[in-house]
Design a protein around this motif. Structure first.
Motif, PDB file in Angstrom:
ATOM      1  N   PHE A 224       0.949  -1.130   0.041  1.00 56.20           N
ATOM      2  CA  PHE A 224       0.082   0.117  -0.127  1.00 56.20           C
ATOM      3  C   PHE A 224       0.939   1.148  -0.026  1.00 56.20           C
ATOM      4  O   PHE A 224       0.986   2.140  -0.753  1.00 56.20           O
ATOM      5  N   ALA A 225       1.632   1.253   0.977  1.00 51.11           N
ATOM      6  CA  ALA A 225       2.588   2.483   0.938  1.00 51.11           C
ATOM      7  C   ALA A 225       3.447   2.727  -0.276  1.00 51.11           C
ATOM      8  O   ALA A 225       3.595   3.826  -0.652  1.00 51.11           O
ATOM      9  N   GLU A 226       4.165   1.676  -0.674  1.00 49.20           N
ATOM     10  CA  GLU A 226       4.918   1.796  -2.110  1.00 49.20           C
ATOM     11  C   GLU A 226       4.032   2.327  -3.109  1.00 49.20           C
ATOM     12  O   GLU A 226       4.433   3.123  -4.075  1.00 49.20           O
ATOM     13  N   GLY A 232       0.214   7.851  -6.152  1.00 46.66           N
ATOM     14  CA  GLY A 232      -0.751   8.446  -5.401  1.00 46.66           C
ATOM     15  C   GLY A 232      -1.286   9.679  -5.639  1.00 46.66           C
ATOM     16  O   GLY A 232      -2.275  10.087  -5.036  1.00 46.66           O
ATOM     17  N   ALA A 233      -0.758  10.300  -6.587  1.00 46.65           N
ATOM     18  CA  ALA A 233      -1.275  11.550  -7.290  1.00 46.65           C
ATOM     19  C   ALA A 233      -2.283  11.510  -7.948  1.00 46.65           C
ATOM     20  O   ALA A 233      -2.767  10.072  -8.380  1.00 46.65           O
ATOM     21  N   THR A 241      -6.066   5.790  -0.153  1.00 44.64           N
ATOM     22  CA  THR A 241      -6.889   5.338   1.165  1.00 44.64           C
ATOM     23  C   THR A 241      -6.547   4.326   2.153  1.00 44.64           C
ATOM     24  O   THR A 241      -6.671   4.047   3.233  1.00 44.64           O
ATOM     25  N   GLU A 242      -6.075   3.183   1.444  1.00 43.88           N
ATOM     26  CA  GLU A 242      -5.753   2.078   1.957  1.00 43.88           C
ATOM     27  C   GLU A 242      -4.526   2.271   2.942  1.00 43.88           C
ATOM     28  O   GLU A 242      -4.347   1.893   4.208  1.00 43.88           O
ATOM     29  N   GLY A 303       3.741  -2.459   7.920  1.00 44.29           N
ATOM     30  CA  GLY A 303       4.393  -2.654   6.769  1.00 44.29           C
ATOM     31  C   GLY A 303       4.531  -1.227   6.185  1.00 44.29           C
ATOM     32  O   GLY A 303       5.563  -0.981   5.428  1.00 44.29           O
ATOM     33  N   VAL A 304       3.743  -0.297   6.421  1.00 42.76           N
ATOM     34  CA  VAL A 304       3.812   1.012   6.153  1.00 42.76           C
ATOM     35  C   VAL A 304       5.166   1.730   6.712  1.00 42.76           C
ATOM     36  O   VAL A 304       5.852   2.394   5.800  1.00 42.76           O
ATOM     37  N   VAL A 305       5.184   1.668   8.040  1.00 43.03           N
ATOM     38  CA  VAL A 305       6.306   2.039   8.618  1.00 43.03           C
ATOM     39  C   VAL A 305       7.677   1.579   7.956  1.00 43.03           C
ATOM     40  O   VAL A 305       8.654   2.232   7.829  1.00 43.03           O
TER      41      VAL A 305
END
Length: 323
Positions: A224-226, A232-233, A241-242, A303-305
């Motif tokens: 999600f983060a990657e 993401g733009a 959103t996720e 996972g985001v961190v």
């Protein structure tokens, strides 16, 4: 089954795997003889997978394991060999722990023929043993996505080779989420992604432990983060959103509750949001999935961190494997 396809060379397949054993044997056996080239990409198996693939008539690509492994790199290697060996019009990508369902390839191929703007078509992927564990059942429910035009597919899908070549294939740097990222680029190039109401594959998640589910969900958070960092733009907002949900529910709310409790015990009331969220989701997805969708925000946040920490430290992310 040679009469299913008008042109024997119009459909090939790329299978990736490592130490899948009997699962790979079943995967290979599920392909009709007229699906060729059949390319198997092996990433360092020690269980006889390579010999099994050759015995089934597949071309074997031994992935260079001196380079960092990703499933995306393996799929690209298989796709390149497929193009060298016959350049079929369509390619079935599949993981070595899956088997094709009867009827999938004819239905999917016909769909792509009838919809020339469609680059990807996927169907219903099911868990082969949902009764074995709650973790397997969660996988099965996760894959039950809406039928119709879609934003993304998973690891199993039939694709138009011209479209895959046009956008340069998978991003080999991604450790997870490579299929949705490919679909973002395909849709940006004017192609379409579809999910049809057709049984596609059976998958063997083989998850029997909580730790496996946690790792798999943490990997999703990393993806999600990657994905959000890459696309993401506007207008895509890919996985924004996720990612936000993971950060809010898996990091900010727990942090607010713990830190706030040092000031006032009333701050602990923030944790009441979690059972309320379970109740809200329960009506839509049942209690079992509602509980773990809510709980899953914790490993997703981890996972985001992990992704952003690696990015700041300019450190390459390692694989997050759950089996």
């Amino acid at each position: 089954m040679t009469d299913q396809f008008a042109e024997p060379s119009s459909l090939g397949a790329v299978i990736i795997g490592r130490n899948e054993g009997e699962r790979l044997v079943a995967c290979l056996a599920s392909f009709p003889q007229d699906v060729r080239p059949l390319v198997y990409v092996d990433s360092g198996s020690t269980d006889g997978s390579v010999a099994a693939a050759r015995a089934a008539g597949a071309t074997v690509v031994d992935l260079d394991m001196t380079l960092p492994f990703t499933a995306a790199r393996a799929r690209n290697a298989g796709f390149s060999r497929l193009m060298e060996e016959g350049a079929p019009e369509f390619v079935q990508f599949i993981d070595g722990d899956c088997v094709l369902q009867p009827g999938w390839l004819p239905a999917a191929r016909m769909f792509l023929i009838e919809k020339p703007k469609a680059a990807v078509v996927c169907g219903r992927r099911r868990e082969i043993h949902p009764e074995a564990s709650i973790w397997n059942r969660l996988c099965d429910a996760e894959w039950n996505t809406p039928v119709g035009r879609a934003k993304a597919c998973g690891g199993d899908a039939l694709m138009r080779t011209a479209a895959v070549r046009e956008v340069g294939g998978y991003d080999p740097q991604l450790i997870a989420g490579e299929e949705p990222e490919l679909c973002v680029r395909l849709r940006a190039a004017g192609w379409e992604v579809w999910r049809i109401d057709q049984e596609m594959t059976l998958h063997d998640a083989a998850m029997t432990r909580f730790g496996q589910w946690w790792k798999r969900t943490r990997r999703a958070g990393h993806a999600f983060a990657e994905g959000a960092a890459m696309h993401g733009a506007a207008p895509e907002f890919h996985w924004v959103t996720e990612t936000r949900r993971a950060v809010v529910w898996g990091l900010l709310l727990p942090l607010a509750g713990v830190v706030g409790s040092l000031v006032t015990p009333w701050a602990a009331m923030v944790f009441a949001a979690y059972p309320l969220q379970v109740l809200r989701l329960w009506r839509r997805m049942g209690w079992e999935r509602a509980v773990f969708v809510t709980l899953g925000k914790l490993p997703e946040a981890a996972g985001v961190v992990q992704y952003h920490l690696n990015r700041v430290l300019r450190r390459r992310a390692g694989l997050i494997e759950y089996k």
